[in-house]
Scaffold this active site. Structure first.
Site, PDB file in Angstrom:
ATOM      1  N   THR A  74       0.824  -1.215   0.000  1.00 33.59           N
ATOM      2  CA  THR A  74       0.000   0.000   0.000  1.00 33.59           C
ATOM      3  C   THR A  74       0.852   1.256   0.000  1.00 33.59           C
ATOM      4  O   THR A  74       0.570   2.214  -0.704  1.00 33.59           O
ATOM      5  CB  THR A  74      -0.945   0.003   1.214  1.00 33.59           C
ATOM      6  N   LEU A 158      -8.100   0.754   6.922  1.00 30.86           N
ATOM      7  CA  LEU A 158      -7.536   0.086   8.094  1.00 30.86           C
ATOM      8  C   LEU A 158      -8.003   0.749   9.386  1.00 30.86           C
ATOM      9  O   LEU A 158      -8.378   0.075  10.349  1.00 30.86           O
ATOM     10  CB  LEU A 158      -6.013   0.072   8.015  1.00 30.86           C
ATOM     11  N   THR A 232       1.118   0.575  13.647  1.00 27.10           N
ATOM     12  CA  THR A 232       1.229  -0.412  12.572  1.00 27.10           C
ATOM     13  C   THR A 232       1.201   0.285  11.219  1.00 27.10           C
ATOM     14  O   THR A 232       0.995  -0.358  10.197  1.00 27.10           O
ATOM     15  CB  THR A 232       0.087  -1.451  12.648  1.00 27.10           C
ATOM     16  N   GLY A 233       1.405   1.614  11.235  1.00 28.16           N
ATOM     17  CA  GLY A 233       1.379   2.397  10.001  1.00 28.16           C
ATOM     18  C   GLY A 233       2.736   2.421   9.325  1.00 28.16           C
ATOM     19  O   GLY A 233       3.053   1.574   8.495  1.00 28.16           O
ATOM     20  N   ARG A 234       3.555   3.405   9.700  1.00 24.27           N
ATOM     21  CA  ARG A 234       4.916   3.529   9.193  1.00 24.27           C
ATOM     22  C   ARG A 234       5.815   3.985  10.336  1.00 24.27           C
ATOM     23  O   ARG A 234       5.423   4.803  11.167  1.00 24.27           O
ATOM     24  CB  ARG A 234       4.990   4.540   8.032  1.00 24.27           C
ATOM     25  N   ASP A 258       4.975  -2.203  15.189  1.00 29.57           N
ATOM     26  CA  ASP A 258       5.190  -3.216  14.149  1.00 29.57           C
ATOM     27  C   ASP A 258       6.059  -2.666  13.029  1.00 29.57           C
ATOM     28  O   ASP A 258       6.455  -3.409  12.149  1.00 29.57           O
ATOM     29  CB  ASP A 258       3.836  -3.675  13.589  1.00 29.57           C
ATOM     30  N   GLU A 263      14.122  -0.559   8.115  1.00 31.54           N
ATOM     31  CA  GLU A 263      13.733  -1.974   8.105  1.00 31.54           C
ATOM     32  C   GLU A 263      14.556  -2.732   7.076  1.00 31.54           C
ATOM     33  O   GLU A 263      14.569  -2.330   5.912  1.00 31.54           O
ATOM     34  CB  GLU A 263      12.232  -2.100   7.791  1.00 31.54           C
ATOM     35  N   HIS A 285       7.158  -5.853  11.334  1.00 31.59           N
ATOM     36  CA  HIS A 285       6.362  -5.431  10.176  1.00 31.59           C
ATOM     37  C   HIS A 285       5.555  -6.608   9.610  1.00 31.59           C
ATOM     38  O   HIS A 285       5.575  -6.877   8.398  1.00 31.59           O
ATOM     39  CB  HIS A 285       7.248  -4.835   9.082  1.00 31.59           C
ATOM     40  N   ALA A 287       2.127  -7.120  10.726  1.00 29.87           N
ATOM     41  CA  ALA A 287       0.695  -6.950  10.995  1.00 29.87           C
ATOM     42  C   ALA A 287      -0.154  -7.306   9.778  1.00 29.87           C
ATOM     43  O   ALA A 287      -1.274  -7.810   9.915  1.00 29.87           O
ATOM     44  CB  ALA A 287       0.408  -5.516  11.437  1.00 29.87           C
ATOM     45  N   TRP A 288       0.378  -7.068   8.601  1.00 30.06           N
ATOM     46  CA  TRP A 288      -0.342  -7.314   7.344  1.00 30.06           C
ATOM     47  C   TRP A 288      -0.290  -8.773   6.914  1.00 30.06           C
ATOM     48  O   TRP A 288      -0.933  -9.159   5.950  1.00 30.06           O
ATOM     49  CB  TRP A 288       0.285  -6.469   6.233  1.00 30.06           C
TER      50      TRP A 288
END
Length: 317
Positions: A74, A158, A232-234, A258, A263, A285, A287-288
């Site tokens: 996304t 979300l 859990t965004g960025r 997350d 990263e 990272h 969560a998705w």
């Protein structure tokens, strides 16, 4: 004949089926791609697929044959969208694929921190139960989720899905207006008011110049004492050093992260360097990452390619 190159195929687990497009094409994929390898690998490509590989103007300028960039995620901050618009490169992303997975991860983090599950696990490992000599022990507060207030920053699919789950758990949900906005849209409260009154803040907005370090020391100081922050965004939405300080001073009750500014992260990252804090929950990272969500992502990725080739580009950014 379309020439398709997937620069970082290993970002999609190999147990997930990645269909091939129905149109005539040649497909080349690489597990990962270093910055120095990008131009060479995309020399003949008309379509580039990237999840996290950065395609900036300097790189894109060397790829005049590139007609489409399909982002297998996304977030779009790894692609120079202005350059693509100016030069007619179609950019598509993935939408709505993790509206089950991410909200469940947020709620899992919320329960784990509210009830101090990780802290109690650490205490058991350390032998505290044997020291207390009782059938149970209470070394950390245990909070209720029902009846508390969830502040949602970012009201896309979300954020809305998290709000729905939270409401079902008996939480009061409020949405924050954009930071710095003079007036509020219907159904939104001022950014500062949400910080000051919510028991839990959850972040679901994209990373941009406007949202980088959106939550730093001043915003953390405004948050309700003992409240929780879940991101859990960025990673760049939160100043990580300031967050650790707010946890160490006891102003915040806990945090779940997350996502990180870098990263994969390393020991220099303040969150990782303080991962032993009992009220800090870190995940890489993921969560998705429910299999069902990633399969939806893979299917939509190929749909985006087919729509572009058919002259009906979709999910353009």
């Amino acid at each position: 004949m379309q020439q398709i190159v997937f620069l970082d195929r290993d970002t999609i687990p190999h147990q997930i089926t990645l269909p091939r497009p129905a149109f005539a094409h040649q497909w080349q994929e690489y597990p990962a791609t270093a910055p120095a390898q990008i131009v060479e690998r995309l020399q003949q490509a008309t379509i580039a697929i990237t999840n996290k590989v950065v395609l900036n103007a300097e790189i894109l300028r060397q790829l005049p044959q590139l007609k489409m960039i399909a982002i297998a995620a996304t977030g779009t901050n790894n692609v120079d969208l202005d350059y693509c618009r100016e030069h007619g490169i179609v950019v598509s992303n993935i939408r709505g694929y993790a509206t089950g997975s991410v909200p469940e991860h947020v709620i899992a983090m919320l329960f784990a921190i509210k009830r101090n599950l990780f802290a109690y696990h650490q205490d058991i490992q350390a032998g505290v139960w044997q020291e207390k000599k009782q059938f149970c022990f209470f070394t950390h507060p245990i909070g209720d989720v029902a009846g508390s207030t969830l502040g949602v920053i970012g009201s896309g699919s979300l954020g809305q899905a998290v709000a729905k789950l939270a409401s079902a758990l008996g939480m009061k949900v409020v949405f924050a207006e954009r930071k710095g906005a003079v007036t509020c849209r219907d159904g939104y409260l001022p950014f500062a008011q949400v910080l000051q009154t919510a028991d839990v803040i959850t972040l679901h907005c994209p990373l941009s110049a406007e949202t980088t370090n959106m939550i730093s020391a001043p915003e953390l100081a405004q948050m309700k004492p003992g409240s929780l922050l879940i991101n859990t965004g960025r990673g760049g939405l939160v100043n990580e050093a300031d967050l650790v300080e707010a946890l160490r001073t006891g102003h915040l009750g806990g945090a779940g992260c997350d996502v990180f500014t870098q990263e994969p992260t390393d020991a220099s990252n303040p969150l990782l360097a303080n991962a032993d804090l009992p009220n800090l929950l870190l995940t890489p990272h993921v969560a998705w990452g429910a299999d069902s969500a990633i399969q939806t992502l893979a299917n939509q990725l190929i749909d985006n390619l087919e729509g572009f080739v058919a002259g009906r580009p979709q999910h353009c950014v």
